[in-house]
Design a protein around this motif. Structure first.
Motif: not given
Length: 281
Positions: A21-29
């Motif tokens: 599965l594609p990996r989400p880009e997850l920031p700090n919030d």
């Protein structure tokens, strides 16, 4: 109930699917939104983000749509759904997109009308989970997507993640007697500490004998005389008083203890749930 070899094979297929599965880009919030039947997966990502020092919230779709997103901006929103016709999750995705958030909608294929609704928004990225064993696949994906934790735990967590392929065999060997005991129950409730909520929820969704899953603090609400209690060694000391309370009430507790990092405990407890129920969902 599936045979143990078939269960093992389906779990490993779910792990392989999660890795693709594609990996989400997850920031700090990050705002994590989950329908009730997908919370087992969403909680794994939530714990992973907190362990990495990120700010994260985990809420239901209507709560997100009505009480949170109109009043606070989130750069990223991750939405988990499992049902074929989850209108509330789709509405949450639409609300987040309209308000300018980048949205990841994580779910198996849903009704074509609902798919069409979310496809209208360029800032909604569809993470389509295979329809075979979607919940287990999302649980694996959630731990894979989690950032590395802070501090000295990073090396242990990395080692546990690299050993996921052998985790099923390890769980079968380590919990053989407990798996047999739980699988033979005609009726039970599931109790959990925070780290292993995914496993308790998974067990109850997969097993037709489970009355419901509750936090250990709510054991007084239990129906029935038997409870499967999941906890980690890191949390067990905090709940000794409640174990004593359960014993004083004559409740039969089947204790399943996980000596793993809290970040990966959700996955290991879900593996137990799959092996004990004989179902990979």
């Amino acid at each position: 109930m599936q045979s143990s070899s078939e269960t093992r094979s389906r779990i490993l297929k779910a792990l392989s699917a999660a890795r693709s599965l594609p990996r989400p880009e997850l920031p700090n919030d990050v705002l994590i939104v989950s329908s009730p039947d997908a919370v087992a997966a969403a909680k794994v990502l939530y714990v992973g983000l907190l362990s990495a020092g990120s700010r994260a919230s985990l809420v239901g779709p209507t709560e997100a749509s009505v009480l949170i997103m109109p009043y606070r901006e989130f750069p990223k929103v991750v939405i988990y759904a499992l049902s074929h016709k989850d209108n509330r999750a789709v509405r949450a995705a639409e609300e987040a997109a309209i308000l300018g958030s980048d949205v990841y909608f994580v779910a198996p294929p849903i009704h074509e009308v609902l798919e069409a609704r979310i496809s209208r928004y360029e800032n909604v990225r569809r993470v389509e989970v295979p329809p075979e064993a979607p919940l287990m696949t999302m649980i694996f994906a959630s731990v894979i997507w989690s950032p590395k934790p802070l501090g000295t735990r990073a090396s242990r967590v990395q080692a546990e993640l690299e050993a996921l392929d052998s985790a099923v065999e390890w769980a079968e060997e380590s919990y053989r007697d407990l798996i047999a005991e739980v699988s033979a129950l005609q009726g039970f409730s599931a109790l959990y500490t925070p780290s292993v909520e995914p496993g308790a929820r998974y067990l109850c969704q997969a097993s037709g004998a489970c009355h419901g899953a509750l936090p250990l603090e709510e054991l007084q609400r239990l129906s029935g005389e038997v409870a499967v209690m999941m906890e980690t060694t890191a949390e067990s000391h905090d709940y000794m008083d409640l174990e004593l309370l359960a014993s004083s009430r004559g409740l039969r507790l089947i204790k399943v203890l996980f000596n793993t990092d809290p970040l990966t405990a959700g996955v290991y407890s879900a593996l137990f749930g799959a092996l004990a129920s004989g179902k990979v969902i």
